[in-house]
Design an enzyme around this catalytic site. Structure first.
Site, PDB file in Angstrom:
ATOM      1  N   ARG B 134      36.785  30.665  31.739  1.00 31.78           N
ATOM      2  CA  ARG B 134      36.764  31.475  30.635  1.00 31.78           C
ATOM      3  C   ARG B 134      38.144  31.924  30.404  1.00 31.78           C
ATOM      4  NH1 ARG B 134      34.247  36.584  31.505  1.00 31.78           N
ATOM      5  NH2 ARG B 134      36.333  37.274  31.630  1.00 31.78           N
ATOM      6  N   GLU B 153      44.246  36.520  30.634  1.00 31.83           N
ATOM      7  CA  GLU B 153      43.797  35.768  31.866  1.00 31.83           C
ATOM      8  C   GLU B 153      43.104  34.637  31.907  1.00 31.83           C
ATOM      9  OE1 GLU B 153      42.301  37.909  35.236  1.00 31.83           O
ATOM     10  OE2 GLU B 153      40.560  38.707  34.089  1.00 31.83           O
ATOM     11  N   ASN B 155      40.069  32.427  33.725  1.00 34.82           N
ATOM     12  CA  ASN B 155      39.266  32.806  34.847  1.00 34.82           C
ATOM     13  C   ASN B 155      38.731  31.255  35.481  1.00 34.82           C
ATOM     14  OD1 ASN B 155      38.750  35.646  34.641  1.00 34.82           O
ATOM     15  ND2 ASN B 155      38.705  35.163  32.620  1.00 34.82           N
ATOM     16  N   SER B 160      31.847  35.097  33.849  1.00 33.38           N
ATOM     17  CA  SER B 160      30.656  35.677  33.412  1.00 33.38           C
ATOM     18  C   SER B 160      30.452  36.062  32.129  1.00 33.38           C
ATOM     19  CB  SER B 160      30.436  37.047  34.428  1.00 33.38           C
ATOM     20  OG  SER B 160      31.449  37.756  34.345  1.00 33.38           O
ATOM     21  N   LYS B 341      47.141  34.868  39.023  1.00 30.75           N
ATOM     22  CA  LYS B 341      48.216  35.332  38.082  1.00 30.75           C
ATOM     23  C   LYS B 341      49.656  34.782  38.167  1.00 30.75           C
ATOM     24  CE  LYS B 341      45.103  39.094  36.943  1.00 30.75           C
ATOM     25  NZ  LYS B 341      44.286  39.145  38.093  1.00 30.75           N
ATOM     26  N   LYS B 403      51.038  43.377  36.697  1.00 34.30           N
ATOM     27  CA  LYS B 403      49.488  42.582  36.681  1.00 34.30           C
ATOM     28  C   LYS B 403      49.608  42.158  38.234  1.00 34.30           C
ATOM     29  CE  LYS B 403      47.729  40.081  33.935  1.00 34.30           C
ATOM     30  NZ  LYS B 403      47.358  38.888  33.089  1.00 34.30           N
ATOM     31  N   GLU B 407      43.323  40.079  43.476  1.00 36.93           N
ATOM     32  CA  GLU B 407      42.199  40.292  42.903  1.00 36.93           C
ATOM     33  C   GLU B 407      41.467  41.743  43.104  1.00 36.93           C
ATOM     34  OE1 GLU B 407      40.162  38.673  40.736  1.00 36.93           O
ATOM     35  OE2 GLU B 407      41.486  37.052  40.343  1.00 36.93           O
ATOM     36  N   GLY B 408      41.232  42.423  42.321  1.00 37.38           N
ATOM     37  CA  GLY B 408      40.408  43.730  42.613  1.00 37.38           C
ATOM     38  C   GLY B 408      41.541  44.864  42.642  1.00 37.38           C
ATOM     39  N   ARG B 486      34.720  41.513  24.819  1.00 37.02           N
ATOM     40  CA  ARG B 486      34.478  42.730  25.398  1.00 37.02           C
ATOM     41  C   ARG B 486      35.381  43.740  24.803  1.00 37.02           C
ATOM     42  NH1 ARG B 486      34.764  41.746  31.659  1.00 37.02           N
ATOM     43  NH2 ARG B 486      36.396  40.383  31.100  1.00 37.02           N
TER      44      ARG B 486
END
Lengths: 510, 510
Positions: B134, B153, B155, B160, B341, B403, B407-408, B486
């Site tokens: 995505r 970004e 994915n 999802s 990234k 950025k 992750e997270g 989104r």
């Protein structure tokens, strides 16, 4: 044969198997709208103030075996039953005689009858009636015969669970066949490997009935003409909303008919009948778009069926308002009254006039005989006679149940209630011979709080039918299609799937 | 033009209109599986111990306007992006150089790389890789140009919301067109009367990718041959389960492929690789039917994407176990790493080698130029240079975001974090020029607790693509299809639709 089918069914579940099935069913139910809004037993007050939460409808993990011959009889008879209840509704004199006998023991019937009389006095402006019926049965076992179909009741108003029942059929079918090619969702059992539940077209059939009425209404009776639509009259706080929405989706998506849901308490605020128009069209004023009014072709009642829904005279005014309008009612007050338990008992009367043959004058006598066989013996209790004898004798009383005429009262399996009540109230009850379903049927149910129950069960088959007729008795649409199986633990006496006491089920024919 | 579209949109809602829309959306969501399991903010501990409850996914009440040219660019570029990330994944040397630079600032990347090295040492037995990607974008406004598509970004793992996003498109389309013939669900507005959201084939596209891999796997590598199936590896307590189940339903119902869901914590218990079989087939042992084993053709990871999912070495062992198996991985460890990234930043580097042209050697240079235009300017911070200059100057810092490579961690809009951190950690961040979405976009969102929020919003478009390739770079399947919008309130910095901070949306192209 029958008992041997039930004796090894359903197969035992290991804890891993049960976990798998419970998870699969819980998730499938939410993914596919086999859902109900949770009640206070699940959600304490104050949780979910905006009413967003939902849970699975209570369902059995396995489909239940059901005798094929009984299922086929029930589906074959449905259009005949449709015709019978249309004919009863058309015969106001015959029905009125039964109703007037009940007026002094049943306020609810009395008030419904008053609505009819008021509208009759003014003059009805709609000669079409729509019935969305469900005839409920059990498979009755006797020692010397194959199981026989026996009617429990015939529903002429708010026949529910067509939407969810179709989904349970899809759920069980998917479990029986998944994963594709190598099904292992259920433990191995001959019955689970040999078949899937019969097709269930309840949604299509019930929606097609509403669509037939919508079309038969004809053009707008307003000037200038208004766009037309169907009104679902529903209860506030309805937890079984997704069952209704399944029909709504089919009507809007497939039939392209506008449908609006109106709370029964809002009927007088959101609908009107222009006093200047003698055709009395029922006008719907959408509160979210007051300038865009619609004319209602068909009023589908998913409310107004129980006495406790009429809290004040305003509720009776609303019912009268709908009844006097030009909209086709599903059902009319008269059609609702034809569903009285007393009507069932009079029809089942073994002696006296042959009501069935006169209501079904165009029907083959063997079909009428077949329909008559679905009646369990039922007895009048209003005066001295066989019914009172059976009810007052403690031996025979055990083989009968007392069915209350009043909606909302519980069927009772002892004669204590009868004996305790005042003799003048006895005619508010009908005595019916107990139907004897299989003693060894078992199943496992997932409640809507996620608890798993298992044990002996009793199942009730409902068969749906729709009929559109006019007051001359002419039938414009008469279809059968779709079914419901409700299964409850033996210790529980009353139905009410949405309340969590019984479960939605599907069937494997044997 | 753009700002004028947003300025009068969405139309104001009266309280009756808002009530109508909220009720319609809440009910539609549950009827159609646009649902999530509720989190602790909605349900206090101890309520719903069996995990039966569900609620609507957070959704906007209105679709959001989105520039048609940007949408068309994004869909046109997706198969090129698919190819780009497949080519990067195939170039272990190029990717390895980037990864090795990150090892000392990013344990997670370091551990993923170790998994690759271990399997490489033993030798990979599967040369096919599957990507379900995505690519996320915003429509960037500058004073002198039409809005331009800028990538946020890309994915490469657990992309999802394909399932739920398709449903939001259906929801908004239904609201726009209901009731049939006389739509009045929304207040009148030119944009709402002129179009419906574009088709959204996310479920079909993503499932077709998985089905292509399943088919490409070929016959069972076990002896005797085993039935084949796809494994979804999922997180315990996943609240976004219905998004995953939409793909599962399409795979089983349409493609007739067995699919099993396995918790990431159960991978080592429920799967095995027979040590006697050098082909290393991955065998799935269903706990609910231990005798019926399956061979896994394709492992679809909806887990293992975040560092906190690896709680012990056992989790890394499980990941390695899957990686060394013959199952086609979606994604492989290398493909997951290509989503760093830092890779995006290296690709966007305006000077130095033209990576894009070498990865996309067969692609028309105008298409490559178009793809390059979707890159926002991004800067390396690992050493002295333009990036550090921009980040350390308080004026230019305001026009950029940091950025995090890890992750997270949260993207941050100030340079304070950067300045506070130790210089040796700076290479764990990428500096990116701020994307400037419309300042006047507004919408109304229904949270999953039923609260309604309204105000200025920022929307992010995701476009789905799937690609199946082998390690020689040959492409076996490459498709684009489906999208996600989104939308979040402007005050909120991070995504996470399932957590309730942002909402699923759909689009009206202008």
């Amino acid at each position: 044969m029958e008992e041997s089918v039930y004796s090894s069914y359903p197969p035992e579940l290991s804890s891993a198997q049960q976990n798998y099935l419970v998870t699969a069913v819980k998730d499938w139910a939410i993914q596919n709208g086999l859902a109900v809004r949770p009640g206070p037993a699940i959600l304490p007050e104050g949780i979910d103030p905006n009413g967003v939460l939902a849970t699975n409808a209570p369902v059995t993990l396995f489909p239940s075996p059901f005798p094929r011959a009984c299922f086929e009889d029930a589906t074959a008879l449905q259009t005949v039953y449709n015709e019978l209840y249309a004919a009863i509704t058309c015969n106001e004199q015959w029905l009125g005689k039964i109703v007037e006998d009940l007026i002094d023991v049943d306020d609810f019937v009395a008030n419904l009858w008053k609505v009819h009389l008021a509208v009759q006095k003014e003059g009805y402006v709609q000669n079409l009636s729509l019935g969305l019926f469900r005839s409920d049965y059990m498979a009755h076992n006797s020692s010397d015969h194959a199981p026989a179909l026996k009617q429990v009741e015939f529903n002429t108003i708010s026949s529910s669970f067509g939407g969810l029942s179709s989904l349970v059929r899809a759920l069980h079918t998917e479990l029986l066949t998944s994963p594709p090619g190598s099904p292992i969702s259920y433990p191995s059992h001959p019955l689970l490997e040999s078949s899937t539940p019969p097709e269930n077209t309840a949604v299509e059939t019930l929606s097609a009935g509403l669509a037939a009425a919508h079309k038969a209404y004809g053009p707008s009776k307003s000037s200038p003409a208004l766009p037309l639509g169907v009104l679902f009259v529903v209860q506030e706080g309805e937890r079984n909303v997704f069952d209704q929405l399944a029909l709504l989706k089919q009507l809007t998506g497939f039939h392209k008919i506008p449908v609006f849901r109106v709370l029964s308490t809002e009927v007088l605020n959101q609908t009107s009948i222009p006093s200047s128009n003698p055709a009395r069209p029922l006008i719907y004023h959408p509160p979210h778009s007051p300038a865009s009014i619609f004319e209602v072709t068909t009023v589908y009642l998913r409310a107004y069926y129980a006495p406790d829904e009429y809290k004040s005279s305003r509720d009776w005014d609303a019912r009268t308002h709908l009844e006097r309008s030009a909209a086709i009612k599903c059902p009319t007050v008269l059609n609702q009254l034809s569903g009285c338990k007393k009507v069932q008992q009079v029809l089942a009367e073994p002696t006296g006039p042959d009501h069935l043959s006169s209501f079904l004058s165009g029907t083959d006598s063997t079909v009428i005989a077949k329909l008559r066989e679905t009646f369990a013996p039922q007895y009048d209790l209003s005066s001295v006679g066989q019914g009172r004898d059976l009810a007052l004798n403690s031996d025979t009383a055990l083989k009968h149940v007392l069915k209350p005429q009043r909606e909302g009262e519980a069927t009772t399996s002892t004669n204590q209630r009868f004996l305790d009540s005042c003799e003048s109230d006895w005619k508010g009850w009908v005595l019916m011979e107990l139907i004897n379903p299989s003693a060894s049927a078992k199943n496992v149910a997932l409640r809507n709080d996620g608890e798993v129950l298992q044990g002996h069960v009793i199942s009730e088959l409902g068969v749906y039918g729709t009929i559109l007729w006019d007051n001359t008795g002419k039938i414009h649409h008469n279809e059968q299609g779709g079914w419901l199986l409700r299964t409850k633990g033996k210790e529980v006496n009353e139905g009410g799937v949405a309340a969590g006491f019984s479960s939605l089920d599907s069937i494997l024919l044997f």
